[in-house]
Write an enzyme that holds these catalytic residues in place. Structure first.
Site, PDB file in Angstrom:
ATOM      1  N   LYS A 273      -3.243  -0.226  -5.288  1.00  0.00           N
ATOM      2  CA  LYS A 273      -2.555  -0.989  -6.915  1.00  0.00           C
ATOM      3  C   LYS A 273      -1.031  -1.774  -6.535  1.00  0.00           C
ATOM      4  CE  LYS A 273      -3.557   1.886 -10.945  1.00  0.00           C
ATOM      5  NZ  LYS A 273      -5.244   0.714 -11.673  1.00  0.00           N
ATOM      6  N   GLU A 345     -12.020   4.528  -9.899  1.00  0.00           N
ATOM      7  CA  GLU A 345     -12.056   5.791 -10.078  1.00  0.00           C
ATOM      8  C   GLU A 345     -12.475   6.655 -11.393  1.00  0.00           C
ATOM      9  OE1 GLU A 345      -8.323   5.879 -12.248  1.00  0.00           O
ATOM     10  OE2 GLU A 345      -9.209   4.945 -10.072  1.00  0.00           O
ATOM     11  N   ARG A 347     -14.771   5.822 -13.320  1.00  0.00           N
ATOM     12  CA  ARG A 347     -15.670   6.044 -14.053  1.00  0.00           C
ATOM     13  C   ARG A 347     -17.013   7.351 -13.070  1.00  0.00           C
ATOM     14  NH1 ARG A 347     -16.406  -0.055 -13.103  1.00  0.00           N
ATOM     15  NH2 ARG A 347     -14.470   0.172 -12.916  1.00  0.00           N
TER      16      ARG A 347
END
Length: 497
Positions: A273, A345, A347
């Site tokens: 990120k 991640e 899910r």
């Protein structure tokens, strides 16, 4: 977490002895109007209370706060007039307006040892919830915590001695405290809440409430094939966990499964990120926090349901052992997923948990998670997106709006499903498109819901964490959304099936 001592009082407002007396004002066409429960106060001001408030700038707008020195026969020292906003189309004051006003009042009472509140004459449950949630503060890591929250609040209620009022006080207090329990978990820094520590906190809360507790460590996860949870947690030195908490209902009770995403910190993994704002990823376990708090609440209120919470916990970090874009994970239950983005991640750990939860053959499955940034794009910071089986999805969304959490039903368009097909595996975890990201994630999760289970997923990526100033009963930091939605759904299932 400190909850003010709340007591019921049936005295006239002028006779409530307290440092501060909270009253409600309504936004009228010609200035502020006094809400129900304040007639005696107006008389104590020789009928000039609204004029006095107007001179001090009051209009009755939502969340407005004006202080007035008390006078005459009023036993309190100060009047705290809090705005309720406008009446609805039927001339009523909505419960959420009362809840927010009570929260604003509670936040304004810091440093006060004893207050009284007349908003409870409008809606006792809403006032209690707003007070408990509004008085919340998280000061564990502050050297100087500042003023303490209000210690005691008397609630003006016409039928204070009735069983209905006592029951409403108990239930609303428990719900507010459950929200604050979730907030405490969310606000705990990730260095003090890795998966193992969060699992232990969940187990402690569960045992204290009389729940059955099961915790799987990394060896047991590997033994049973939880490939999604293990894959996401592979990059961290702090290994993953799976916690199961069960509230056992009476014989023949309906079965309900709860699942919550517990990514204790999310760097995005190899698909890293941006640094800006990454500190808010301490809240990526908000769904898990809400589910833990909700099943504990169900035990405290003894819901006549068989409820099992399945809570996966992992830390998503980049390292030499981290899972990679291009990897294929074998999930719990045997299906395979090609990883195209390691920042999708949540899910993956949810898929393992959903599959395990469905083995219990529940009638209903409710999930909560900070699932997608696409939720914020679609619905903003305060509105959860609700996906799932159409009928149950709409039911949960309506209950969410009734609680004040504002859930909104979202579709799962059939044409988006094909984008999850993989050339290597059964599924990919993302598509190559930027459009409909929340809905695509919903499609992915639906692939792991089995049998005839009615299913609803609540995406709280924005609503779970407030990075701006406090408002209503919502503090800065963890909000506890969607505890109240899930509690309402459980109560509705218990009553209506």
């Amino acid at each position: 977490m400190t909850t003010p001592k709340l007591t019921l009082a049936d005295s006239a407002a002028t006779k409530l002895a307290a440092e501060t007396l909270v009253i409600g004002t309504v936004e009228g066409s010609d200035g502020p109007e006094l809400a129900q429960g304040t007639n005696e106060l107006a008389a104590a001001f020789d009928g000039n209370l609204t004029e006095t408030l107007s001179l001090l700038g009051a209009k009755g707008k939502a969340e407005e706060v004006v202080r007035v020195p008390a006078s005459g026969s009023i036993r309190a020292n100060v009047l705290l007039a809090v705005g309720l906003g406008k009446r609805d189309a039927d001339g009523e004051i909505p419960a959420e307006s009362v809840r927010r006003a009570a929260g604003v009042a509670a936040r304004s009472l810091n440093g006060v040892s004893h207050a009284a509140n007349t908003l409870s004459a409008l809606d006792l449950s809403a006032t209690v919830q707003g007070t408990v949630m509004g008085a919340y503060s998280y000061t564990r890591y502050k050297s100087q915590a500042g003023e303490d929250p209000v210690a005691k609040v008397d609630l003006l209620v016409p039928d204070a001695k009735s069983d209905g009022a006592k029951s409403a006080l108990k239930g609303a207090t428990a719900i507010g405290e459950a929200v604050n329990t979730a907030r405490d978990l969310i606000n705990t820094p990730p260095n003090d809440l890795p998966p193992a520590a969060m699992a232990e906190r969940a187990a402690e809360l569960g045992r204290a409430a009389g729940l059955e507790v099961e915790t799987l460590d990394e060896d047991e996860l590997r033994k049973h094939g939880y490939g999604g949870i293990l894959g996401v947690g592979a990059g961290s030195s702090r290994p993953p966990r799976l916690v199961r908490l069960r509230h056992k209902g009476p014989k023949g009770a309906r079965k309900v499964a709860l699942v919550g995403k517990g990514v204790t910190f999310d760097t995005g993994g190899i698909s890293l990120k941006p640094a800006s704002g990454m500190e808010e990823m301490t809240s990526d376990m908000s769904g898990a926090a809400a589910v833990i708090a909700t099943v504990v609440l169900a035990a405290k209120l003894n819901y006549p349901l068989d409820i099992t919470a399945t809570v996966p916990m992992a830390e998503n970090m980049p390292s030499g052992t981290a899972y990679r874009p291009g990897d294929v994970l074998r999930m719990y239950g045997g299906r395979t997923v090609e990883v195209l983005n390691t920042d999708a991640e949540g899910r993956l750990i949810l898929a393992d948990a959903i599959t395990r939860a469905c083995e219990d053959e529940p009638e209903y499955l409710i999930e909560a998670s900070t699932l997608t940034g696409a939720q914020l794009v679609a619905l903003g910071k305060r509105t959860p997106g609700v996906m799932g089986s159409e009928q149950f999805r709409d039911r949960v969304a309506a209950l969410s709006r009734a609680t004040g959490e504002g859930g909104w039903a979202m579709p799962l368009p059939e044409e988006l499903r094909g984008d999850l097909d993989s050339k290597l595996a059964d599924l990919t975890n993302v598509t190559g498109q930027r459009w409909g990201g929340m809905l695509v994630a919903g499609h992915f999760l639906s692939e792991f819901v089995t049998g005839q289970t009615a299913w609803a997923h609540i995406d709280v990526a924005g609503p779970a964490y407030n990075s701006n100033s406090p408002w209503g009963y919502t503090p800065k930091g963890g909000t506890g959304v969607p505890v109240r939605t899930m509690a309402a759904a459980l109560a509705d299932i218990a009553e209506n099936g």
